[in-house]
Design a protein around this motif. Structure first.
Motif, PDB file in Angstrom:
ATOM      1  N   GLU A  73       0.837  -1.193   0.000  1.00 27.23           N
ATOM      2  CA  GLU A  73       0.000   0.000   0.000  1.00 27.23           C
ATOM      3  C   GLU A  73       0.875   1.248   0.000  1.00 27.23           C
ATOM      4  N   PRO A  74       0.478   2.289  -0.735  1.00 27.29           N
ATOM      5  CA  PRO A  74       1.287   3.507  -0.800  1.00 27.29           C
ATOM      6  C   PRO A  74       1.105   4.361   0.445  1.00 27.29           C
ATOM      7  N   PRO A  75       2.063   5.262   0.730  1.00 27.69           N
ATOM      8  CA  PRO A  75       1.831   6.257   1.783  1.00 27.69           C
ATOM      9  C   PRO A  75       0.590   7.070   1.424  1.00 27.69           C
ATOM     10  N   PRO A  76      -0.280   7.348   2.387  1.00 27.71           N
ATOM     11  CA  PRO A  76      -1.545   7.994   2.045  1.00 27.71           C
ATOM     12  C   PRO A  76      -1.406   9.454   1.620  1.00 27.71           C
ATOM     13  N   THR A  77      -0.377  10.145   2.097  1.00 30.73           N
ATOM     14  CA  THR A  77      -0.256  11.575   1.815  1.00 30.73           C
ATOM     15  C   THR A  77       1.168  11.926   1.410  1.00 30.73           C
ATOM     16  N   LEU A  78       1.281  13.110   0.829  1.00 30.18           N
ATOM     17  CA  LEU A  78       2.605  13.611   0.453  1.00 30.18           C
ATOM     18  C   LEU A  78       3.486  13.786   1.681  1.00 30.18           C
ATOM     19  N   SER A  79       2.916  14.240   2.788  1.00 29.69           N
ATOM     20  CA  SER A  79       3.711  14.421   4.007  1.00 29.69           C
ATOM     21  C   SER A  79       4.195  13.082   4.553  1.00 29.69           C
ATOM     22  N   ASP A  80       3.376  12.043   4.481  1.00 28.89           N
ATOM     23  CA  ASP A  80       3.816  10.712   4.913  1.00 28.89           C
ATOM     24  C   ASP A  80       4.905  10.175   3.992  1.00 28.89           C
ATOM     25  N   PHE A  81       4.771  10.461   2.711  1.00 26.45           N
ATOM     26  CA  PHE A  81       5.787  10.064   1.735  1.00 26.45           C
ATOM     27  C   PHE A  81       7.122  10.732   2.065  1.00 26.45           C
ATOM     28  N   VAL A  82       7.061  12.004   2.449  1.00 20.21           N
ATOM     29  CA  VAL A  82       8.273  12.757   2.787  1.00 20.21           C
ATOM     30  C   VAL A  82       8.917  12.188   4.053  1.00 20.21           C
ATOM     31  N   VAL A  83       8.099  11.847   5.061  1.00 22.58           N
ATOM     32  CA  VAL A  83       8.634  11.268   6.299  1.00 22.58           C
ATOM     33  C   VAL A  83       9.368   9.963   6.005  1.00 22.58           C
ATOM     34  N   ARG A  84       8.775   9.115   5.175  1.00 23.20           N
ATOM     35  CA  ARG A  84       9.424   7.851   4.821  1.00 23.20           C
ATOM     36  C   ARG A  84      10.709   8.098   4.044  1.00 23.20           C
ATOM     37  N   ASP A  85      10.679   9.070   3.134  1.00 25.35           N
ATOM     38  CA  ASP A  85      11.869   9.366   2.339  1.00 25.35           C
ATOM     39  C   ASP A  85      13.010   9.896   3.198  1.00 25.35           C
ATOM     40  N   ARG A  86      12.679  10.586   4.278  1.00 20.35           N
ATOM     41  CA  ARG A  86      13.735  11.093   5.172  1.00 20.35           C
ATOM     42  C   ARG A  86      14.529   9.927   5.755  1.00 20.35           C
ATOM     43  N   ARG A  87      13.830   8.868   6.150  1.00 20.29           N
ATOM     44  CA  ARG A  87      14.507   7.690   6.703  1.00 20.29           C
ATOM     45  C   ARG A  87      15.306   6.975   5.617  1.00 20.29           C
ATOM     46  N   TRP A  88      14.704   6.836   4.441  1.00 20.71           N
ATOM     47  CA  TRP A  88      15.396   6.170   3.337  1.00 20.71           C
ATOM     48  C   TRP A  88      16.618   6.961   2.893  1.00 20.71           C
ATOM     49  N   CYS A  89      16.508   8.291   2.933  1.00 19.90           N
ATOM     50  CA  CYS A  89      17.638   9.127   2.530  1.00 19.90           C
ATOM     51  C   CYS A  89      18.838   8.867   3.433  1.00 19.90           C
ATOM     52  N   GLN A  90      18.625   8.838   4.740  1.00 18.83           N
ATOM     53  CA  GLN A  90      19.732   8.566   5.656  1.00 18.83           C
ATOM     54  C   GLN A  90      20.319   7.185   5.404  1.00 18.83           C
ATOM     55  N   GLY A  91      19.437   6.187   5.230  1.00 14.29           N
ATOM     56  CA  GLY A  91      19.926   4.833   4.979  1.00 14.29           C
ATOM     57  C   GLY A  91      20.729   4.732   3.700  1.00 14.29           C
ATOM     58  N   ASN A  92      20.256   5.389   2.647  1.00 15.92           N
ATOM     59  CA  ASN A  92      20.975   5.309   1.373  1.00 15.92           C
ATOM     60  C   ASN A  92      22.295   6.073   1.410  1.00 15.92           C
ATOM     61  N   LEU A  93      22.331   7.205   2.102  1.00 17.80           N
ATOM     62  CA  LEU A  93      23.594   7.932   2.203  1.00 17.80           C
ATOM     63  C   LEU A  93      24.619   7.149   3.025  1.00 17.80           C
ATOM     64  N   GLN A  94      24.148   6.318   3.954  1.00 18.07           N
ATOM     65  CA  GLN A  94      25.078   5.454   4.687  1.00 18.07           C
ATOM     66  C   GLN A  94      25.807   4.504   3.744  1.00 18.07           C
ATOM     67  N   HIS A  95      25.200   4.185   2.614  1.00 18.74           N
ATOM     68  CA  HIS A  95      25.823   3.251   1.674  1.00 18.74           C
ATOM     69  C   HIS A  95      27.130   3.798   1.113  1.00 18.74           C
ATOM     70  N   GLY A  96      27.330   5.112   1.241  1.00 17.68           N
ATOM     71  CA  GLY A  96      28.617   5.669   0.833  1.00 17.68           C
ATOM     72  C   GLY A  96      29.767   5.111   1.655  1.00 17.68           C
ATOM     73  N   ARG A  97      29.469   4.661   2.888  1.00 22.38           N
ATOM     74  CA  ARG A  97      30.493   4.059   3.734  1.00 22.38           C
ATOM     75  C   ARG A  97      30.775   2.612   3.333  1.00 22.38           C
ATOM     76  N   ILE A  98      29.863   2.036   2.548  1.00 27.97           N
ATOM     77  CA  ILE A  98      29.961   0.613   2.182  1.00 27.97           C
ATOM     78  C   ILE A  98      30.387   0.443   0.727  1.00 27.97           C
ATOM     79  N   LEU A  99      30.271   1.513  -0.041  1.00 29.55           N
ATOM     80  CA  LEU A  99      30.441   1.443  -1.489  1.00 29.55           C
ATOM     81  C   LEU A  99      31.762   0.804  -1.902  1.00 29.55           C
ATOM     82  N   MET A 100      32.819   1.091  -1.178  1.00 26.45           N
ATOM     83  CA  MET A 100      34.136   0.581  -1.547  1.00 26.45           C
ATOM     84  C   MET A 100      34.577  -0.590  -0.673  1.00 26.45           C
TER      85      MET A 100
END
Length: 693
Positions: A326-353
């Motif tokens: 199921e999708p996030p119901p609102t744009l604000s909920d989508f943004v909240v989820r993306d904030r968590r995903w953004c931190q997780g994905n930027l952590q991958h810079g520590r794993i990339l090499m």
């Protein structure tokens, strides 16, 4: 596969170089300034990002078209395959659903629907279902226990998979630790696990096909089915699920085209070989402080990379339907989820090499990082373009340069600039055309959407809405990236699944920063770079219109019946598959089971001997200690016994529920008090009365 990858890389490099060369000709027509150099440096990764996206989606469209012509329907389950797959010598499979303070009725409705679907396919005997809870709210915890008991009561003689429930006392390492706990405790009894989210739904045939593919390929560790968004109620959710329905399959198929056995994992709706996962996927704690250090938030990409590093294959099941979320119901909920995903994905810079990772796994990690870095890059590019336009508007032309006896006339590259812009827009929008053409070619799907006209209208509506939302997300992602790089970490909270009614004041407050930026940009363009006005209309319109856009997109009170026939409808709205059709009846059933309310459930656990014993047994099964103090539990016991359970705070209820010994003492005291009350109400026994006489 080597030829496919060479073709794909050639396509990406060719488009990137062609676009960069064209951009260089435009900006360097009258010499290169430092500002021009900065623009070129920023443009290059943006062009590469657009090129890889275009090539992935185009390859996916070609693969889907070829697959439909060659294979047709791959979702059938015949009797021979069913009998072979139910061979007792084959390992059993566990469906695991990690949950954290979720809507209990919806969680167990999804569990019930999938159990029913597996039984309907006739393969339920090979599967078990585990609901593994990290819930911290004691009221939700007790609701989960009651719902699990109600669902477990449907098991005898029905062909349904068994369903188990476990709630951890200590929520260590969040979802990663929750799954790790399952693997360590019960993983040895199963050959594979199907990972689910709280809102995941998998068709029984899809689960079966993934299981049989894992049976047939002993070197494969993970098969990812692409989730499709369904059951959205708000305009925003319907826009997301329409886009996922029309264009989403292109992405999964495109990744499968160039990744092959080095695919990726999206954290749920996948089947994983448990022995491989247990051997390879113990995640390290990243050095340094959060947000870039500490626990790895986006664990799925990393787990896929670790499995591939150990020699296992990771497959994308691009040809399987029947995988839903199921999708996030609102744009604000989508943004909240993306904030968590953004931190997780930027952590991958520590794993990339990290050592010995497959280069395709590094590409997956880099793609996840760039998914968020492109937003600040676009923002910087727009700012630099505005500065350049302002510089050109105020600078006086120089016709005679030192040492040159003839005039040097400024060169205009407006036609080339327009052509370059058209090309970049083509990279962005042509994949939408591919998705539309594939949807139009599918007669059954086209009819379910209400015909070709409604489908084309839906693509136009979705394109306009996406274009308006894009600048809002650009600003949001840019803020996320800056905040994370400057040390701000994310708060972990359960995802909201249902939208409420949004007021205009709330919409303005929630988008005040975006609105101010849009107004400031409009004033700056009109005053200093009016030539950019028409070019920036889509960006500025999205920023200034953010409050009104949120008000319309996030409204949870819209009429569902009208929305279902709107241009953004998907086939599942009109003809839901059986597993989705079962959700609402099961959700209504669990709402009835849980109708008594949290206070009544808490009192039942305190006073009823069977409920009390079951609750203490579930805590003993976990085997860990409560993270709340024993003093708090003892105080809760005294309050409950002498003043009444209704006076306890949430933390006190949780502390008491997590201490089986103290909980038993409270139960005994309340039970004894109840017996004494009954005795006093009945009066003295007859013999005592006779003796007194």
């Amino acid at each position: 596969m080597v030829m496919r990858r060479r073709l794909f890389l050639l396509c990406v490099l060719g488009i990137t170089l062609l676009a960069t060369q064209s951009f260089l000709r435009v900006v360097a027509s009258n010499g290169l300034s430092p500002l021009d150099v900065a623009l070129i440096v920023v443009f290059l990764p943006l062009a590469a990002w657009l090129a890889q996206s275009f090539c992935t989606l185009t390859a996916g469209a070609l693969l889907l078209a070829w697959g439909r012509l060659r294979y047709g329907n791959t979702m059938k389950v015949d009797a021979e395959d069913r009998a072979a797959g139910l061979d007792p010598s084959l390992p059993r499979v566990a469906l695991i659903m990690p949950i954290y303070n979720e809507d209990t009725a919806r969680v167990f409705a999804g569990v019930a629907a999938m159990r029913d679907d597996l039984a309907a396919v006739g393969v339920g005997a090979r599967f078990d279902v585990f609901v593994i809870s990290d819930t911290t709210d004691p009221d939700v915890w007790l609701a989960e226990t009651v719902a699990w008991q109600a669902e477990r009561a449907r098991e005898p003689g029905t062909g349904l998979p068994q369903v188990f429930y476990r709630r951890r006392l200590a929520n260590t390492r969040r979802k990663t630790g929750n799954i790790e706990d399952f693997v360590e405790r019960w993983g040895g009894a199963y050959g594979a696990m199907v990972t689910l989210d709280a809102d995941s739904i998998l068709d029984g045939r899809t689960i079966w096909h993934m299981t049989r593919r894992l049976d047939a390929h002993p070197k494969t560790a993970l098969i990812q089915a692409a989730p499709k968004l369904v059951r959205g109620k708000t305009l925003f959710a319907r826009m997301l699920q329409f886009a996922g329905d029309v264009y989403g399959p292109l992405s999964a198929a495109g990744i499968a085209f160039w990744a092959g056995g080095e695919g990726n994992y999206w954290g749920h709706n996948a089947i994983i070989r448990l022995s491989a996962f247990a051997d390879c996927c113990g995640l390290p704690r990243l050095p340094g402080r959060e947000p870039l250090g500490g626990e790895i938030l986006s664990h799925d990409f990393v787990e896929a990379a670790l499995l591939r590093r150990a020699g296992w294959r990771i497959e994308m099941a691009w040809d399987l339907s029947g995988s839903y979320e199921e999708p996030p119901p609102t744009l604000s909920d989508f943004v909240v989820r993306d904030r968590r995903w953004c931190q997780g994905n930027l952590q991958h810079g520590r794993i990339l090499m990290a050592r010995r990772l497959h280069w395709v796994s590094r590409i997956h990690l880099l793609t996840g990082i760039m998914g968020y870095l492109t937003s600040p890059l676009w923002l910087v590019f727009l700012i630099l373009a505005g500065l350049q336009a302002w510089t050109l508007s105020v600078a006086e032309p120089v016709y005679f340069r030192d040492g040159t006896p003839w005039a040097t006339w400024p060169v205009s590259r407006e036609d080339e600039a327009a052509l370059l812009l058209a090309g970049m827009m083509g990279l962005l929008f042509l994949p939408k055309v591919w998705g539309l053409l594939l949807a139009l070619a599918d007669t059954e799907s086209r009819t379910a959407r209400g015909g070709a006209g409604r489908l084309v209208s839906g693509v136009l509506v979705e394109t306009v809405l996406s274009a308006l939302i894009a600048p809002i997300m650009m600003v949001r992602h840019s803020r996320f990236v800056v905040a994370i790089l400057t040390g701000s970490k994310v708060d972990w909270s359960p995802q909201r699944r249902i939208a409420g009614r949004l007021t205009l004041v709330e919409a303005v407050k929630g988008n005040l920063d975006v609105l101010i930026l849009g107004l400031a940009a409009s004033v700056a363009v009109v005053m200093y770079a009016p030539g950019l006005g028409w070019w920036l209309v889509p960006v500025v319109a999205g920023l200034i219109g953010a409050p009104l856009l949120s008000l319309k997109l996030d409204d949870g009170s819209s009429d569902d019946a009208v929305n279902r026939w709107a241009p953004l409808g998907i086939p599942e709205d009109q003809v839901p598959p059986p597993v989705l059709a079962r959700l609402d009846p099961h959700e209504a059933r669990f709402a009835g089971v849980l109708a008594e309310g949290p206070e009544a459930r808490f009192e039942t656990v305190l006073r009823d001997p069977r409920a009390n014993a079951l609750h203490r047994a579930l805590i003993a099964e976990d085997g860990s200690e409560s993270t709340l103090s024993e003093t708090l539990a003892l105080r809760a016991e005294v309050t409950a016994v002498h003043l009444g359970p209704e006076l306890l705070t949430r933390d006190e209820r949780r502390a008491l529920l997590e201490r089986p010994g103290i909980l038993e003492q409270a139960h005994d005291a309340l039970w004894a008090g109840k017996a004494l009350e009954k005795a006093e109400a009945a009066g003295p026994p007859p013999m005592a009365v006779a003796a007194a006489d």
